[in-house]
Scaffold this active site. Structure first.
Site, PDB file in Angstrom:
ATOM      1  NE  ARG A 208      57.527 -65.199  54.936  1.00 50.23           N
ATOM      2  CZ  ARG A 208      57.183 -64.753  53.736  1.00 50.23           C
ATOM      3  NH1 ARG A 208      57.570 -63.580  53.332  1.00 50.23           N
ATOM      4  NH2 ARG A 208      56.434 -65.504  52.948  1.00 50.23           N
TER       5      ARG A 208
ATOM      6  NE  ARG B 164      56.195 -70.880  50.814  1.00 46.60           N
ATOM      7  CZ  ARG B 164      55.570 -70.548  49.696  1.00 46.60           C
ATOM      8  NH1 ARG B 164      55.371 -71.460  48.754  1.00 46.60           N
ATOM      9  NH2 ARG B 164      55.176 -69.321  49.503  1.00 46.60           N
TER      10      ARG B 164
ATOM     11  NE  ARG C 213      56.975 -68.365  44.735  1.00 46.41           N
ATOM     12  CZ  ARG C 213      56.525 -67.612  45.744  1.00 46.41           C
ATOM     13  NH1 ARG C 213      55.764 -66.569  45.493  1.00 46.41           N
ATOM     14  NH2 ARG C 213      56.828 -67.893  46.984  1.00 46.41           N
TER      15      ARG C 213
ATOM     16  CE  LYS D 183      52.255 -62.753  52.693  1.00 47.31           C
ATOM     17  NZ  LYS D 183      51.760 -64.106  52.415  1.00 47.31           N
TER      18      LYS D 183
ATOM     19  NE  ARG E 257      52.167 -68.242  44.701  1.00 47.72           N
ATOM     20  CZ  ARG E 257      52.496 -67.683  45.877  1.00 47.72           C
ATOM     21  NH1 ARG E 257      52.046 -66.478  46.199  1.00 47.72           N
ATOM     22  NH2 ARG E 257      53.244 -68.342  46.723  1.00 47.72           N
TER      23      ARG E 257
HETATM   24  P1  ADP Z   1      50.737 -64.252  48.910  1.00 50.49           P
HETATM   25  O1  ADP Z   1      51.467 -63.043  48.417  1.00 50.49           O
HETATM   26  O2  ADP Z   1      50.031 -64.007  50.226  1.00 50.49           O
HETATM   27  O3  ADP Z   1      51.581 -65.477  48.956  1.00 50.49           O
HETATM   28  P2  ADP Z   1      49.324 -64.173  46.336  1.00 50.49           P
HETATM   29  O4  ADP Z   1      48.830 -62.765  46.259  1.00 50.49           O
HETATM   30  O5  ADP Z   1      50.473 -64.548  45.505  1.00 50.49           O
HETATM   31  O6  ADP Z   1      49.557 -64.563  47.894  1.00 50.49           O
HETATM   32  O7  ADP Z   1      48.080 -65.141  46.035  1.00 50.49           O
HETATM   33  C1  ADP Z   1      48.225 -66.560  46.077  1.00 50.49           C
HETATM   34  C2  ADP Z   1      47.445 -67.191  44.925  1.00 50.49           C
HETATM   35  O8  ADP Z   1      46.035 -67.000  45.118  1.00 50.49           O
HETATM   36  C3  ADP Z   1      47.745 -66.566  43.567  1.00 50.49           C
HETATM   37  O9  ADP Z   1      47.635 -67.569  42.583  1.00 50.49           O
HETATM   38  C4  ADP Z   1      46.669 -65.517  43.396  1.00 50.49           C
HETATM   39  O10 ADP Z   1      46.397 -65.245  42.029  1.00 50.49           O
HETATM   40  C5  ADP Z   1      45.475 -66.187  44.081  1.00 50.49           C
HETATM   41  N1  ADP Z   1      44.577 -65.250  44.758  1.00 50.49           N
HETATM   42  C6  ADP Z   1      44.888 -64.065  45.356  1.00 50.49           C
HETATM   43  N2  ADP Z   1      43.792 -63.490  45.918  1.00 50.49           N
HETATM   44  C7  ADP Z   1      42.771 -64.350  45.690  1.00 50.49           C
HETATM   45  C8  ADP Z   1      41.361 -64.338  46.032  1.00 50.49           C
HETATM   46  N3  ADP Z   1      40.817 -63.344  46.752  1.00 50.49           N
HETATM   47  N4  ADP Z   1      40.616 -65.398  45.636  1.00 50.49           N
HETATM   48  C9  ADP Z   1      41.169 -66.415  44.943  1.00 50.49           C
HETATM   49  N5  ADP Z   1      42.475 -66.490  44.585  1.00 50.49           N
HETATM   50  C10 ADP Z   1      43.269 -65.471  44.957  1.00 50.49           C
HETATM   51  P1  ADP Z   2      54.548 -66.000  49.771  1.00 47.54           P
HETATM   52  O1  ADP Z   2      54.049 -64.672  49.300  1.00 47.54           O
HETATM   53  O2  ADP Z   2      53.941 -67.114  49.024  1.00 47.54           O
HETATM   54  O3  ADP Z   2      54.460 -66.197  51.244  1.00 47.54           O
HETATM   55  P2  ADP Z   2      57.160 -64.868  49.423  1.00 47.54           P
HETATM   56  O4  ADP Z   2      57.439 -64.517  48.038  1.00 47.54           O
HETATM   57  O5  ADP Z   2      56.748 -63.770  50.357  1.00 47.54           O
HETATM   58  O6  ADP Z   2      56.077 -66.036  49.427  1.00 47.54           O
HETATM   59  O7  ADP Z   2      58.391 -65.593  50.082  1.00 47.54           O
HETATM   60  C1  ADP Z   2      58.999 -66.719  49.478  1.00 47.54           C
HETATM   61  C2  ADP Z   2      60.141 -67.196  50.359  1.00 47.54           C
HETATM   62  O8  ADP Z   2      61.134 -66.161  50.464  1.00 47.54           O
HETATM   63  C3  ADP Z   2      59.768 -67.524  51.809  1.00 47.54           C
HETATM   64  O9  ADP Z   2      59.260 -68.833  51.954  1.00 47.54           O
HETATM   65  C4  ADP Z   2      61.127 -67.327  52.501  1.00 47.54           C
HETATM   66  O10 ADP Z   2      61.990 -68.440  52.277  1.00 47.54           O
HETATM   67  C5  ADP Z   2      61.713 -66.135  51.756  1.00 47.54           C
HETATM   68  N1  ADP Z   2      61.355 -64.862  52.414  1.00 47.54           N
HETATM   69  C6  ADP Z   2      60.605 -63.857  51.899  1.00 47.54           C
HETATM   70  N2  ADP Z   2      60.468 -62.857  52.784  1.00 47.54           N
HETATM   71  C7  ADP Z   2      61.157 -63.221  53.895  1.00 47.54           C
HETATM   72  C8  ADP Z   2      61.378 -62.632  55.181  1.00 47.54           C
HETATM   73  N3  ADP Z   2      60.862 -61.443  55.514  1.00 47.54           N
HETATM   74  N4  ADP Z   2      62.146 -63.327  56.070  1.00 47.54           N
HETATM   75  C9  ADP Z   2      62.677 -64.511  55.767  1.00 47.54           C
HETATM   76  N5  ADP Z   2      62.494 -65.141  54.597  1.00 47.54           N
HETATM   77  C10 ADP Z   2      61.723 -64.513  53.660  1.00 47.54           C
END
Ligand code: ADP
Ligand code: ADP
Ligand code: ZN
Length: 213
Positions: free
Chosen positions: A88, A171, A160, A13, A127
């Protein structure tokens, strides 16, 4: 244009939201980034959020909604935004919808980035995040130019706390229970679009831009 990114933790995302923000010249708003910035600066909000984040739980709706509504009320959001990690939960989506309704406005697209659970745990362990500027890398798929250093700002990259395997499993459970119902919520509003998140990040982006136009 107002866009929401949906998908499991690690679906990509954030990666896609940053590219959308750049291409369509709208701000990228990540509630996770806002929480992490507060943790880094050791604010009261940061301390409270951290107690949930470290366990892989969601930060309570009340707190999260307030932060998000304050952010989208800022001037740079006048022409739209891409929300990454919000909403979320159904209550979060309902509050956002009510607030937009008051302005005669609505979400244009909810982009669901689909990646099976099996792929997620592997992705998360690779990541690496920059807690200074929010950039994200993957040690295999999207490596920084210099190992362990952010391309954009030169800060050290970290794994992280909540990307450790046990927390990722929590999660994912939280995602299935509390966030996945949003797919039906936005389908019912006629704005849900699903893309395959398992392919190369450039391919995912192509699929998204063909939806957004
Ligand atoms: P989210 O915001 O949904 O948690 P991230 O954008 O941080 O996800 O991506 C999660 C991990 O996967 C990161 O290490 C990112 O660099 C990697 N990643 C993102 N898109 C891709 C893809 N299309 N293929 C492989 N790895 C990816
Ligand atoms: P990822 O992209 O890997 O899903 P985020 O950076 O979006 O991780 O979120 C990390 C953490 O921050 C979540 O696991 C949650 O604890 C908190 N968080 C982020 N956005 C929200 C939301 N909209 N509602 C509740 N908790 C959130
Ligand atoms: Zn950085």
């Amino acid at each position: 244009m107002k866009i929401i990114m949906l998908g499991a933790p690690g679906a990509g995302k954030g990666t896609q939201a940053k590219m959308i923000a750049e291409q369509y010249k709208i701000p990228h708003i990540s509630t996770g980034d806002i929480f992490r910035a507060n943790i880094k600066n050791n604010t009261e909000l940061g301390q409270e959020a951290k107690s949930y984040m470290d366990k892989g739980q969601l930060v309570p709706d009340e707190l999260t909604v307030k932060i998000l509504l304050d952010r989208v009320a800022q001037d740079d959001c006048a022409n739209g935004y891409v929300l990454d990690g919000f909403p979320r939960t159904i209550p979060q989506a309902e509050v956002l919808e009510q607030e937009l309704n008051k302005l005669n406005d609505k979400i244009d697209y909810a982009i669901n980035v689909e990646v099976p659970d099996e792929n997620i745990v592997k992705r998360m362990s690779g990541r690496r995040a920059c807690l200074n500027c929010g950039a994200t890398y993957h040690i295999e798929h999207i490596p920084p130019k210099q190992e362990g250093i952010c391309d954009k700002c030169g800060e050290k990259l970290v794994l992280r706390d909540d990307d450790k395997e046990e927390t990722v499993k929590n999660r994912l459970n939280v995602y299935h229970e509390q966030t996945q119902p949003l797919i039906d919520f936005y389908t019912a509003r006629g704005v849900l679009k699903t893309v395959d998140g398992t392919v190369d990040m450039k391919e995912v982006f192509k699929a998204i831009t063909s939806i957004l136009g």
